[in-house]
Structures are given as structure tokens and as C-alpha cells.
Design an enzyme around this catalytic site. Structure first.
Site, short mmCIF file in Angstrom:
data_model
loop_
_atom_site.label_atom_id
_atom_site.label_comp_id
_atom_site.label_asym_id
_atom_site.label_seq_id
_atom_site.Cartn_x
_atom_site.Cartn_y
_atom_site.Cartn_z
N GLU A 227 7.39 -6.56 -9.42
CA GLU A 227 7.55 -6.66 -7.81
C GLU A 227 6.07 -6.66 -7.19
O GLU A 227 5.10 -6.18 -8.02
CB GLU A 227 7.90 -5.70 -7.14
CG GLU A 227 9.40 -5.66 -7.59
CD GLU A 227 10.18 -4.59 -6.85
OE1 GLU A 227 11.29 -4.20 -7.06
OE2 GLU A 227 9.75 -3.61 -5.85
N CYS B 203 0.08 -5.54 -2.53
CA CYS B 203 0.40 -4.33 -3.45
C CYS B 203 1.02 -4.86 -4.60
O CYS B 203 1.96 -5.51 -4.63
CB CYS B 203 1.37 -3.71 -2.59
SG CYS B 203 2.03 -2.11 -3.31
N CYS C 265 7.86 2.50 -15.27
CA CYS C 265 6.97 3.76 -14.90
C CYS C 265 7.64 5.05 -15.91
O CYS C 265 8.75 5.00 -15.82
CB CYS C 265 6.82 4.28 -13.71
SG CYS C 265 5.56 5.38 -13.45
N CYS D 52 9.68 10.22 -11.18
CA CYS D 52 9.67 10.88 -9.80
C CYS D 52 11.16 10.72 -9.23
O CYS D 52 11.49 9.37 -9.24
CB CYS D 52 8.64 10.60 -8.88
SG CYS D 52 7.00 10.58 -9.52
N CYS E 248 11.84 7.84 -6.40
CA CYS E 248 11.15 6.59 -6.86
C CYS E 248 12.28 5.36 -7.57
O CYS E 248 12.42 5.84 -8.69
CB CYS E 248 9.96 6.60 -7.50
SG CYS E 248 9.09 5.14 -7.97
N CYS F 170 8.60 0.20 -3.25
CA CYS F 170 8.52 0.16 -4.76
C CYS F 170 9.82 0.09 -5.73
O CYS F 170 10.58 0.97 -5.69
CB CYS F 170 7.85 1.26 -5.10
SG CYS F 170 7.47 1.80 -6.69
N1 SAH Z 1 2.61 5.38 -9.64
C1 SAH Z 1 1.64 5.40 -8.32
C2 SAH Z 1 1.44 4.37 -7.61
C3 SAH Z 1 2.83 3.38 -7.44
S1 SAH Z 1 4.09 4.26 -6.07
C4 SAH Z 1 1.77 6.55 -7.64
O1 SAH Z 1 3.00 7.38 -7.77
O2 SAH Z 1 1.15 6.86 -6.68
C5 SAH Z 1 3.43 3.98 -4.71
C6 SAH Z 1 3.62 4.88 -3.57
O3 SAH Z 1 5.24 4.93 -3.06
C7 SAH Z 1 3.66 6.35 -4.10
O4 SAH Z 1 2.86 7.05 -3.00
C8 SAH Z 1 4.99 6.91 -4.23
O5 SAH Z 1 4.90 8.41 -4.20
C9 SAH Z 1 5.35 6.14 -3.07
N2 SAH Z 1 7.16 5.87 -3.13
C10 SAH Z 1 7.74 5.92 -4.24
N3 SAH Z 1 9.09 5.97 -3.77
C11 SAH Z 1 9.21 6.31 -2.51
C12 SAH Z 1 10.23 6.45 -1.62
N4 SAH Z 1 11.53 6.32 -2.03
N5 SAH Z 1 10.11 6.58 -0.12
C13 SAH Z 1 8.62 6.83 0.04
N6 SAH Z 1 7.66 6.71 -0.70
C14 SAH Z 1 7.96 6.32 -2.24
FE1 SF4 Z 2 5.80 6.31 -11.23
FE2 SF4 Z 2 7.23 5.80 -8.84
FE3 SF4 Z 2 6.37 8.38 -9.70
FE4 SF4 Z 2 4.44 6.22 -8.94
S1 SF4 Z 2 6.04 7.29 -7.42
S2 SF4 Z 2 4.43 7.71 -10.63
S3 SF4 Z 2 5.53 4.73 -9.47
S4 SF4 Z 2 8.09 7.21 -10.82
#
Ligand code: SAH
Ligand code: SF4
Length: 352
Positions: A91, A104, A111, A115, A118, A332
């Protein structure tokens, strides 16, 4: 196996072609075409035909084709689902800010960090993107929109510091004068906190903005949602951040997803402020988006307002992120998941 020509720097390209005894300007011409985003050697119209054929035999040109496209009715934000040469999808989101167009991009297919909030983390990991694929995301978005892209954020799918070499190569290519020439100060890289790689990045002394996905003021809360915290805890992470800010003179941006009842109390705000005290930094609060079915609820606007005021009273600057494209799953990992699960998108306005 054909070689990935668009990931090469101009010097590497010259070196790779040196046995062909070409005039010196040829590699420069080829490099320029690649950076402009051509999809085939046939488009390199100022090259002799036999040279184009020779190139096509030895190399391939990475592309990102539009598999799906959604445009927000609310603010014009565009979300692309790109198909890569092996059929994998990533994406990319294109947003308009007062200072220009910002894109972006994804750095991995999926990944490995897992997390819990996410969508990308939930759908597993397939592979790293090459530098040329990251460039292709920008080139396709630029070509499709007809607008010059002035800012890049590495905040799409994937953990950029888990794909370190390709990301560094991409940063070099996208910022170089003969390429898209987007300056490092217009690029942000977001990481969940791979401390060893942050230390490595510090040594590169780049002028990019480093964003840290912190999301909690302490280990107890952070470990509940971010498995990486068990490897590098908040103490190690914040120490690396202080060192990074001191060494580069660049302000760190902390991302903090506000989850109701989890990390949004007054106590959390005070603890966060005390842990960031004295650091050259900024906190970016994002109302969490429940995309994983974990029943995370967004904090209320009042709660977020209160959180900001506590941080500010302690001298920490904080902003609430503008949510763009909220009607098109512009967070994301959501669009790819829907594509793979065959679920209809709820706001597909224009699709390819
Ligand atoms: N892996 C990297 C970059 C990609 S994620 C990272 O984690 O920083 C991009 C951003 O979106 C990160 O700050 C992540 O924590 C946030 N993010 C992911 N899922 C989310 C959600 N459901 N609500 C809000 N922020 C989210
Ligand atoms: Fe990976 Fe999503 Fe965690 Fe970023 S927020 S490190 S993309 S799992």
C-alpha cells in the site's frame, strides 16, 4: 536471473556496463530514464536499439502497478494498492498538505514485528522491498496524480529498519541530484524501535526526521501491544533516541496511538513527560484505529486534549495528528488485508 537495474547508483551502473565499451554519457542517460520512472527499455528513446535490447536481456526494471485505487471524498487523499512484479501487494498513500504532496510508502511486504494494533503486523511477513520498488511507489504515485511529490514518509507497511540496506540505498537514490532530488529534510522514517539499527542510523548522520512508534510511557504497557519491547525496552530505546538527537541535532518525533483505558490516563501523560524531559523531541498523538478486531477504542477528544495539556505543561510539545482519508481505510495494512480476504472495501470510489 536478471539484475535489478533501478536499484543501482549511477556509479554502480557505470561499473556494471564497463565491459560494453559505451560512451561515457550512456550510463548517465540510462540512470536518468530509470529515475524518471520508465517501465521498459523501449522507452529510452535516445539509446540505440541494439543497446536497449542488450539491456533488456540482462536487466529488469522494477515497477509498482496500480491494482486498486481509492480516493477520499473528504479530503482527496489517495490510497493505492500496488502490485509488484511477483504478484505481491503493498500500500501507498498520497496526501496533500499545505507544504505540498506527501507520499507514505511501504518498505516490506508485511512486517515481522507483530504489533497487536496494526493490520500489517497481523497479516505476517513475506519479503523486503528492493530500493527500486520503493522508488517505483513514488514514481507511480507521481505519474498517476500528475503532481510533484515533495515529501516522503516511510510509514506504510513494514519496518524500515528491518530492511536497512535497501532503505539506505533508496534514500540515497531518491535524494540524488540526477534523480527525484527529494532532500533528506523532506523525508521521515518511522520505526518501532530496533535499537541496534537506530545506533547504526545515527552514524550515517542523515538529515531525515526519525519517528519512533512509542505508544506507551513504560514497559508494562508497551509490552502488551509491541513484542519488540521485550527485546529492547523503553529505557534502551529512549537512551538511543537521546543519543541520536544529540548527535544529529534533529528533533525526534514520537508517535503515540491513543487507546482508551490503555495508555491515555493523566498518570501516563505525566510519566511520558518525565521520561522525555530535556530531549529534543515532539509527540504526535494519533487516535487509534481499531483495524485488528482487538476492541481497541479511540480515546475521546476530551481525553486527548487533556493529555496534550499535561505534556505541554511539562514543556513537551505535542500535536494531534490530522486524520486524512478516514473513509478509505487509509491506515497501514488495511487495504491489502481486504484484498487478500476478498472483502469489499466500503468506500471504493474510483478503482482500477
Ligand atoms: N513499522 C514502522 C512504520 C510503519 S507503521 C513503525 O511501526 O513505526 C506506521 C505508523 O502507524 C506507526 O507509528 C504505527 O505504530 C502506526 N499504527 C499502526 N497501526 C495503527 C492503528 N491501528 N492506529 C493508529 N496507528 C497505527
Ligand atoms: Fe510492523 Fe505495524 Fe508494528 Fe510498524 S506498527 S512495526 S508496521 S507491526
Amino acid at each position: 536471473m536478471q539484475e535489478d537495474i533501478k536499484s543501482k547508483t549511477q556509479e554502480e551502473l557505470t561499473e556494471a556496463l564497463k565491459d560494453w565499451s559505451l560512451p561515457a554519457f550512456r550510463s548517465k542517460q540510462i540512470f536518468r530514464w530509470l529515475q524518471q520512472g520508465v517501465c521498459s527499455f523501449e522507452e529510452m528513446t535516445n539509446l540505440p536499439k541494439d543497446l536497449r535490447a542488450k539491456l533488456a536481456e540482462r536487466f529488469y526494471i522494477a515497477t509498482a502497478e496500480i491494482a486498486r485505487k481509492q480516493v477520499s471524498r473528504l479530503d482527496g487523499t489517495v490510497k493505492y494498492l500496488f502490485r509488484l512484479h511477483d504478484g505481491q501487494h503493498v500500500e501507498c498513500v498520497l496526501m496533500e498538505y499545505h507544504h505540498g504532496m506527501s507520499v507514505c510508502i511501504s518498505t516490506q511486504v508485511g512486517c515481522r514485528m507483530g504489533c497487536s494494533f496494526c493490520a500489517t503486523g497481523k497479516s505476517g511477513y513475506s519479503r523486503n522491498l528492493t530500493a527500486s520498488e520503493m522508488l517505483s511507489e513514488i514514481q507511480t504515485a507521481q505519474h498517476d496524480s500528475g503532481r510533484r511529490i515533495s515529501n516522503i514518509v516511510l510509514m506504510g507497511m513494514g519496518e524500515p529498519l528491518d530492511n536497512y540496506e535497501n532503505v539506505m540505498r533508496f534514500l540515497h537514490l531518491v535524494s540524488c541530484e540526477e534523480g527525484l532530488h527529494i532532500g533528506m529534510r523532506h523525508i521521515s522514517l518511522s520505526t518501532c524501535g530496533l535499537v541496534d539499527q537506530i545506533e547504526r542510523l545515527q552514524k550515517e548522520n542523515l538529515q531525515i526526521t526519525l519517528s519512533i512508534s512509542l505508544h506507551a510511557p513504560n514497559d508494562e504497557i508497551r509490552s502488551k501491544t509491541m513484542p519488540i519491547n521485550k527485546k529492547w525496552n523503553t529505557e534502551a530505546l529512549l537512551k538511543a533516541c537521546r543519543s541520536y538527537a544529540d548527535a544529529t541535532g534533529r528533533r525526534i518525533s514520537f508517535e503515540y496511538a491513543m487507546i482508551s483505558g490503555m495508555n491515555d490516563s493523566d498518570t501516563c501523560a505525566r510519566e511520558l513527560a518525565s521520561r522525555l524531559e530535556g530531549m529534543l523531541c515532539h509527540v504526535n498523538l494519533i487516535p487509534v484505529n481499531d483495524v485488528t478486531g482487538n476492541h481497541y477504542r479511540k480515546s475521546s477528544p476530551e481525553r486527548i486534549g487533556r493529555f496534550v495539556s499535561i505534556l505541554e505543561s511539562k514543556g513537551i510539545t505535542a500535536t494531534v495528528r490530522r486524520t486524512l482519508g478516514s473513509d478509505i481505510d487509509a491506515s497501514c495494512g488495511q487495504l491489502r488485508r481486504r484484498e487478500e480476504e476478498g472483502e469489499p472495501t466500503h468506500a471504493a470510489i474510483r478503482e482500477k
